[in-house]
Design a protein around this motif. Structure first.
Motif, mmCIF file in Angstrom:
data_model
loop_
_atom_site.group_PDB
_atom_site.id
_atom_site.type_symbol
_atom_site.label_atom_id
_atom_site.label_comp_id
_atom_site.label_asym_id
_atom_site.label_seq_id
_atom_site.Cartn_x
_atom_site.Cartn_y
_atom_site.Cartn_z
ATOM 1 N N ALA A 60 6.952 -21.203 13.451
ATOM 2 C CA ALA A 60 5.946 -22.203 13.095
ATOM 3 C C ALA A 60 6.378 -22.979 11.853
ATOM 4 C CB ALA A 60 4.610 -21.527 12.849
ATOM 5 N N GLU A 61 5.945 -24.236 11.780
ATOM 6 C CA GLU A 61 6.345 -25.064 10.639
ATOM 7 C C GLU A 61 5.819 -24.495 9.326
ATOM 8 O OE1 GLU A 61 4.545 -28.913 12.255
ATOM 9 O OE2 GLU A 61 4.595 -27.352 13.789
ATOM 10 N N ASN A 62 4.595 -23.954 9.387
ATOM 11 C CA ASN A 62 3.966 -23.473 8.156
ATOM 12 C C ASN A 62 3.277 -22.147 8.388
ATOM 13 O OD1 ASN A 62 3.872 -25.810 6.008
ATOM 14 N ND2 ASN A 62 3.651 -26.713 8.046
ATOM 15 N N GLU A 63 3.275 -21.335 7.335
ATOM 16 C CA GLU A 63 2.495 -20.100 7.395
ATOM 17 C C GLU A 63 1.723 -19.923 6.111
ATOM 18 O OE1 GLU A 63 4.325 -17.166 10.727
ATOM 19 O OE2 GLU A 63 4.693 -16.588 8.640
ATOM 20 N N LEU A 64 0.580 -19.300 6.261
ATOM 21 C CA LEU A 64 -0.288 -19.085 5.118
ATOM 22 C C LEU A 64 -1.018 -17.773 5.321
ATOM 23 C CD1 LEU A 64 -2.064 -20.214 2.678
ATOM 24 C CD2 LEU A 64 -3.586 -21.110 4.457
ATOM 25 N N THR A 65 -1.060 -16.932 4.281
ATOM 26 C CA THR A 65 -1.836 -15.695 4.378
ATOM 27 C C THR A 65 -2.969 -15.748 3.357
ATOM 28 O OG1 THR A 65 0.075 -14.451 5.102
ATOM 29 C CG2 THR A 65 -1.766 -13.182 4.221
ATOM 30 N N LEU A 66 -4.164 -15.520 3.829
ATOM 31 C CA LEU A 66 -5.332 -15.489 2.958
ATOM 32 C C LEU A 66 -5.874 -14.066 2.939
ATOM 33 C CD1 LEU A 66 -7.013 -18.767 4.279
ATOM 34 C CD2 LEU A 66 -5.720 -18.481 2.152
ATOM 35 N N TYR A 67 -6.444 -13.651 1.836
ATOM 36 C CA TYR A 67 -6.998 -12.294 1.778
ATOM 37 C C TYR A 67 -8.291 -12.269 1.003
ATOM 38 C CZ TYR A 67 -5.358 -11.724 -3.036
ATOM 39 O OH TYR A 67 -5.160 -11.859 -4.382
ATOM 40 N N GLY A 124 -1.739 -12.984 12.535
ATOM 41 C CA GLY A 124 -1.750 -11.634 12.003
ATOM 42 C C GLY A 124 -3.099 -11.311 11.386
ATOM 43 N N GLY A 125 -3.526 -10.063 11.496
ATOM 44 C CA GLY A 125 -4.768 -9.611 10.876
ATOM 45 C C GLY A 125 -4.626 -8.153 10.490
ATOM 46 N N VAL A 126 -4.686 -7.887 9.174
ATOM 47 C CA VAL A 126 -4.468 -6.529 8.678
ATOM 48 C C VAL A 126 -5.564 -6.172 7.678
ATOM 49 C CG1 VAL A 126 -2.997 -5.253 7.035
ATOM 50 C CG2 VAL A 126 -1.976 -6.272 9.065
ATOM 51 N N PHE A 127 -5.988 -4.921 7.675
ATOM 52 C CA PHE A 127 -6.804 -4.377 6.586
ATOM 53 C C PHE A 127 -6.058 -3.175 6.034
ATOM 54 C CE2 PHE A 127 -9.928 -1.303 5.023
ATOM 55 C CZ PHE A 127 -10.557 -2.070 4.055
ATOM 56 N N ASP A 128 -5.751 -3.195 4.747
ATOM 57 C CA ASP A 128 -4.874 -2.150 4.199
ATOM 58 C C ASP A 128 -5.625 -1.097 3.399
ATOM 59 O OD1 ASP A 128 -5.507 -3.505 1.898
ATOM 60 O OD2 ASP A 128 -3.435 -3.829 1.250
ATOM 61 N N GLY A 129 -6.941 -1.025 3.581
ATOM 62 C CA GLY A 129 -7.715 -0.048 2.837
ATOM 63 C C GLY A 129 -8.486 -0.708 1.706
ATOM 64 N N GLU A 130 -8.053 -1.921 1.374
ATOM 65 C CA GLU A 130 -8.667 -2.616 0.252
ATOM 66 C C GLU A 130 -9.053 -4.036 0.646
ATOM 67 O OE1 GLU A 130 -7.106 -3.451 -4.221
ATOM 68 O OE2 GLU A 130 -6.271 -1.750 -3.141
ATOM 69 N N ASN A 131 -8.081 -4.731 1.217
ATOM 70 C CA ASN A 131 -8.285 -6.144 1.536
ATOM 71 C C ASN A 131 -8.071 -6.441 3.012
ATOM 72 O OD1 ASN A 131 -8.657 -7.135 -1.197
ATOM 73 N ND2 ASN A 131 -6.479 -6.658 -1.493
ATOM 74 N N LEU A 132 -8.738 -7.499 3.421
ATOM 75 C CA LEU A 132 -8.483 -8.072 4.739
ATOM 76 C C LEU A 132 -7.493 -9.217 4.562
ATOM 77 C CD1 LEU A 132 -9.081 -8.995 7.706
ATOM 78 C CD2 LEU A 132 -11.083 -10.171 6.800
ATOM 79 N N TYR A 133 -6.428 -9.202 5.354
ATOM 80 C CA TYR A 133 -5.410 -10.258 5.299
ATOM 81 C C TYR A 133 -5.361 -10.966 6.648
ATOM 82 C CZ TYR A 133 -3.717 -7.467 1.371
ATOM 83 O OH TYR A 133 -3.618 -6.766 0.199
ATOM 84 N N GLY A 140 -11.269 -17.294 0.783
ATOM 85 C CA GLY A 140 -10.424 -16.212 0.286
ATOM 86 C C GLY A 140 -9.275 -16.751 -0.551
ATOM 87 N N ASP A 141 -8.407 -15.870 -0.975
ATOM 88 C CA ASP A 141 -7.295 -16.278 -1.840
ATOM 89 C C ASP A 141 -5.994 -16.301 -1.064
ATOM 90 O OD1 ASP A 141 -8.861 -16.404 -4.195
ATOM 91 O OD2 ASP A 141 -8.842 -14.185 -4.239
ATOM 92 N N GLU A 142 -5.109 -17.164 -1.540
ATOM 93 C CA GLU A 142 -3.794 -17.209 -0.892
ATOM 94 C C GLU A 142 -2.920 -16.077 -1.432
ATOM 95 O OE1 GLU A 142 -1.752 -20.939 -0.885
ATOM 96 O OE2 GLU A 142 0.074 -20.021 -0.067
#
Ligand SMILES: Cc1cc2nc3c(=O)[nH]c(=O)nc-3n(C[C@H](O)[C@H](O)[C@H](O)COP(=O)(O)OP(=O)(O)OC[C@H]3O[C@@H](n4cnc5c(N)ncnc54)[C@H](O)[C@@H]3O)c2cc1C
Lengths: 356, 496
Positions: free
Chosen positions: A176-183, A207-216, A235-237
């Motif tokens: 993809a041309e661009n990617e961005l992860t927000l949490y 992608g969708g992950v929860f690592d015990g603290e945050n949702l990404y 959310g934050d980048e």
């Protein structure tokens, strides 16, 4: 175009398999040995495929790459990335030596899986040696092919018990041309609900992950599409997002540390969190839950089954029972299939199930 | 068809014995055996092949399907499953000594799980009905064969059907989660799961595209996807098919995977235009239809990129559908291409090869040469994005010998596809029709491996006998030589 094509050793591999077939000697198929910990153990004579390597044909405009099974996964990924393309299933390497053959045999896919598909979804064709020592081609280098039974995809996840992979043709995709992860910080229950709500809308999620603290949540797409998602999701980048996804995929995230057994639960994506003693990391936007803890194996399997799926003892527990037991009729069909592909039972016997 | 007799697969159970046994498990209206009742089932969408079954069974419950299978297994009677009968390879062609098992009464949508984005349906549900039922949740089922108003989901699974959107969204195999299948022994098994994978071998993949040879599908759980916010289609005209072909490669090289990318040649354009008045440029040598979908922003970004690529690839004209109505009109011509050809020719024969796209010029030239050799016109419709070619051979079945010539011509086209590294069937299946060409595509050991796999599921060979995989004996009779890798008749073609 081809790349790094080494000597073709398929004939010597074939001779080894034929000899083993005649003497009924079990073979343990080895690529990079990076996933040796995974699944059940098998202890035959070692058949090392890693020398059979090279990218035989890569055509970016056809979206197809044909690779020898012993090729290092990293080498294939470099070649694709040089053309702005990738393996859409984001395969975990779990070790530098990971080969293409092992990637297909284990069918393990990374965070992009629910949106981009699994390894098996991108296998277009294979060349294998069956348990009779015959070299066979199935599928091919074209996107659509329904001639004959789909024995190529059948190799994905078969743990080498149905054939020695010699070559695999993959469908590849543009990056993809661009990617961005927000949490954002939230509870596991909110994370599961939110991931599924987002996956139900036509946003370019990858992608969708929860690592015990945050949702990404990761977005991949054109510049304006990704920017629009930023506004809607809030959310934050996440800085250094590539590294985050890499650590999830390669199990280097802090979650994966410690000695407790690691389980992989594959569930219907919106299934509520399963309460077990220990901790859980949610991946695949809800469809894959990593559980680290000491719960009883039967309890874990039952809970997974209730949530529409199954559980795999991934690391650190009883390898003998790595995979969810099969229904007796389905097991009979598995045995028949094994018999059809490997009549003397010489290929990685017992690696997947004791009976196969 | 005389060339497709069942001499290899004969069975000998008497009709009365079978009917008496089936009567105990099926209602009167679910069991047909008078020849006037049987005739609606004598063929599928490939009507050149016809055969009456001995009996038609139309059960309504899974338990009845299991009973029918148990009886057939016990009496050694072949079973041919049938969905909507739109198949184009004779896959649902009945067996003269067998049961034609119709799934037409399995018509319920059992559950739509909006949280998990899946739908569980019976096998006789029409493809389009799933998306219609899911629409109120802004979800849909992605694979959309042109026959989607009629074909059944069970048939789609059995054929691994594609559609005009499969370049981006995949084929049936990529869009199903779970199947319930009745084995020839009458056992009910579950394959796959509600999760994204299942333990053990990937039987879901193996069952998909298995043409009713391994089991009867009695329930299907499909994935549903969110309906895109927006879809936009471009129509580009070219004065040369080769230019249209390279435009396709250029779009993909630019990193764009369109939702649909279809090509039609001059004869198809003209036929479609006469039929549905889509406003196609009838003087063009080829048109491309390119659809992009996604969020509003993504579509805007991609549509302008694609437009530029089409222009720089030599399009003589590029139009963007101005609204959904015009978008539907652009597609209407493509989706109606087969019936449109049906209007200009008494009969047509649809081929289904797939080729690596770069060989399109060679293959089109080859088809053109064969067309003059056989004196039969061809219209080409092409799922251009994924290399799946549908040449339609125009013929007249009432002219003595013309069907035979057409079949031979069709076989040559498929062999040409294999020669350039492609396949004899992209989505319509082998069925009865392409059984001989299987001898060209596969080597003996590969065919034997297929038979061994079939044997793993159906040791007596009762499920759809004589289809999909030829016996070695048949290949010997057909006299086809496998096109050996590395000994291609077109050595000048670059393959690697
Ligand atoms: C005008 C037209 C356009 C078409 N366009 C496309 C297209 O764009 N893409 C495409 O892929 N195909 C296309 N097709 C072909 C056809 O519609 C598909 O192959 C479709 O999936 C067949 O579904 P069906 O229900 O009609 O199956 P049938 O024709 O009844 O059966 C097809 C095969 O599936 C088996 N089968 C059916 N149901 C079951 C079951 N429940 N369990 C086990 N086996 C079963 C049968 O034995 C047979 O082998 C088109 C056909 C027509 C007539």
């Amino acid at each position: 175009m081809g790349l790094n094509i080494n000597e073709d050793i398929s004939q010597s591999l074939q001779e080894r398999v034929s000899a083993a077939m005649n003497s009924k000697t079990a073979l343990k198929i080895v690529g990079g040995n990076s996933k040796a910990f995974y699944g059940r153990e098998t202890d035959g004579e070692i058949l090392n495929v890693s020398g059979h390597s090279g990218i035989l044909n890569y055509e970016p405009t056809e979206l197809v790459a044909t690779v020898r099974a012993g090729t290092k996964l990293s080498e294939l990924q470099q070649a694709l990335s040089a053309q702005g393309q990738m393996l859409p299933f984001e395969p975990p390497h779990l070790g530098e030596s990971a080969t293409v053959g092992g990637t297909v045999a284990t069918n393990l896919s990374g965070p992009r899986r629910p949106f981009g598909g699994a390894v098996r979804d991108h296998v277009l064709g294979v060349k294998i040696i069956n348990g009779k020592g015959e070299i066979l081609h199935f599928g091919g280098e074209v996107m659509k092919n329904v001639a004959g039974y789909d024995l190529s995809r059948l190799m994905a996840g078969a743990m080498g018990t149905l054939g020695v992979l010699l070559e695999v043709s993959f469908k590849v995709n543009p990056v993809a041309e661009n990617e961005l992860t927000l949490y954002r910080n939230c509870s596991i229950d909110t994370a599961i609900t939110t991931m599924n709500e987002w996956a139900s809308r036509p946003y370019p999620i990858s992608g969708g992950v929860f690592d015990g603290e945050n949702l990404y949540i990761r977005f991949s797409g054109s510049e304006n599409a990704v920017e629009a998602a930023r506004k809607k999701f809030g959310g934050d980048e996440l800085e250094d997002a590539n590294n985050f996804w890499l650590r999830i995929k390669e199990q280097q995230h802090a979650f994966f540390g410690g000695d407790a057994p690691l389980w992989r639960l594959s569930l219907a994506p919106a299934s509520p969190h399963i309460l077990l003693p220990g901790k859980t990391l949610v991946d695949w936007a809800g469809a894959q839950r990593w559980y680290k803890g000491e719960a009883n194996a039967d309890d874990i399997r039952q809970a997974a089954q209730k949530s529409g799926g199954h559980a795999v003892m991934f690391r650190g527990g009883d390898r003998d029972q790595a995979f969810q037991p099969l229904d007796p009729v389905v097991m009979r069909l598995h045995k028949n299939l094994k018999q059809a592909m490997d009549p003397n039972g010489i290929l990685n016997p017992g690696r997947l199930y004791a009976q196969l | 068809m005389s060339s497709h007799s069942h001499h290899e697969t004969e069975f000998h159970t008497h009709r009365d014995t079978l009917v008496n046994a089936l009567r105990k498990v099926l209602a009167d209206d679910a069991l047909l055996y008078q020849s006037e009742d049987l005739s609606p089932y004598e063929c599928d969408g490939l009507s050149a092949y016809r055969q009456l079954p001995m009996v038609v069974a139309i059960p309504t419950t899974i338990a009845q399907v299991q009973d029918v299978m148990r009886i057939c297994n016990q009496l050694n009677v072949p079973v041919v499953a049938r969905g909507a009968g739109t198949g184009l390879s004779g896959g649902a062609l009945p067996h003269a000594q067998g049961v034609l098992l119709s799934l037409a009464r399995f018509k319920s949508i059992l559950n739509i799980d909006t949280d998990n984005r899946s739908a569980t349906v019976q096998p006789g549900v029409r493809n389009l009905a799933i998306s219609e039922a899911a629409a109120k949740y802004r979800l849909y089922y992605a694979p959309d064969p042109s026959s989607q108003i009629a074909c059944s989901i069970g048939g789609n699974v059995a054929e691994n059907s594609g559609g005009v959107h499969c370049l981006k969204y995949g084929l049936t195999v990529h869009n199903i989660l779970q199947l319930k299948v009745v084995t020839i022994e009458g056992e009910l098994i579950t394959i796959g799961s509600n999760a994204l994978d299942a333990p053990g071998y990937d039987l879901l993949a193996l069952m998909t595209g298995s043409e009713g040879m391994l089991g009867v599908i009695v329930e299907v759980t499909v994935k549903l996807l969110p309906t895109p916010e927006r879809a936009q289609v471009l129509l580009a005209a070219f004065d040369d098919v080769v230019k249209a072909g390279s435009a396709v490669g250029n779009i993909i090289s630019a990193g764009i995977i369109p939702a649909g990318l279809e090509m039609m040649d001059k004869l198809s354009i003209q036929a479609a235009e006469d039929f549905v008045h889509a406003g196609y440029p009838t003087d063009a040598a080829a048109i491309l239809l390119c659809e992009v979908d996604g969020t509003n922003e993504e579509v805007s970004d991609h549509i302008s990129a694609v437009r530029e690529i089409l222009q720089s690839s030599g399009a003589t004209e590029v139009r963007t559908a101005k609204d959904d109505a015009e978008r539907a009109t652009f597609w209407k011509g493509r989706k109606a291409a087969f019936p449109a050809i049906g209007r200009i020719s008494p009969d047509y024969y649809c081929m289904d090869g797939t080729i690596p796209r770069k060989h399109l010029p060679t293959v089109l030239k080859g088809i053109e040469d064969l067309s003059s050799e056989y004196g039969l016109a061809v219209a080409n419709v092409f799922h251009a994005g994924d290399g799946n070619l549908h040449p339609l051979i125009l013929y007249n079945a009432n002219v003595e010998g013309e069907l035979e010539r057409t079949e031979e011509f069709g076989g040559k086209i498929l062999e040409l596809c294999v020669e350039v590294g492609g396949t004899i069937t992209g989505e319509h299946g082998v069925g009865m029709e392409k059984i001989n060409q299987m001898c060209v595509q596969f080597e003996t050991a590969e065919l034997e491996q297929f038979h061994a796999v079939k044997h793993a599921f159906d040791a007596k060979g009762l499920l759809n006998p004589g289809k999909a995989v030829p016996t070695l004996h048949r290949c010997a009779e057909f006299g086809a030589m496998h096109v050996h890798h590395g000994e291609l008749p077109f050595p000048e073609l670059e393959r690697f």
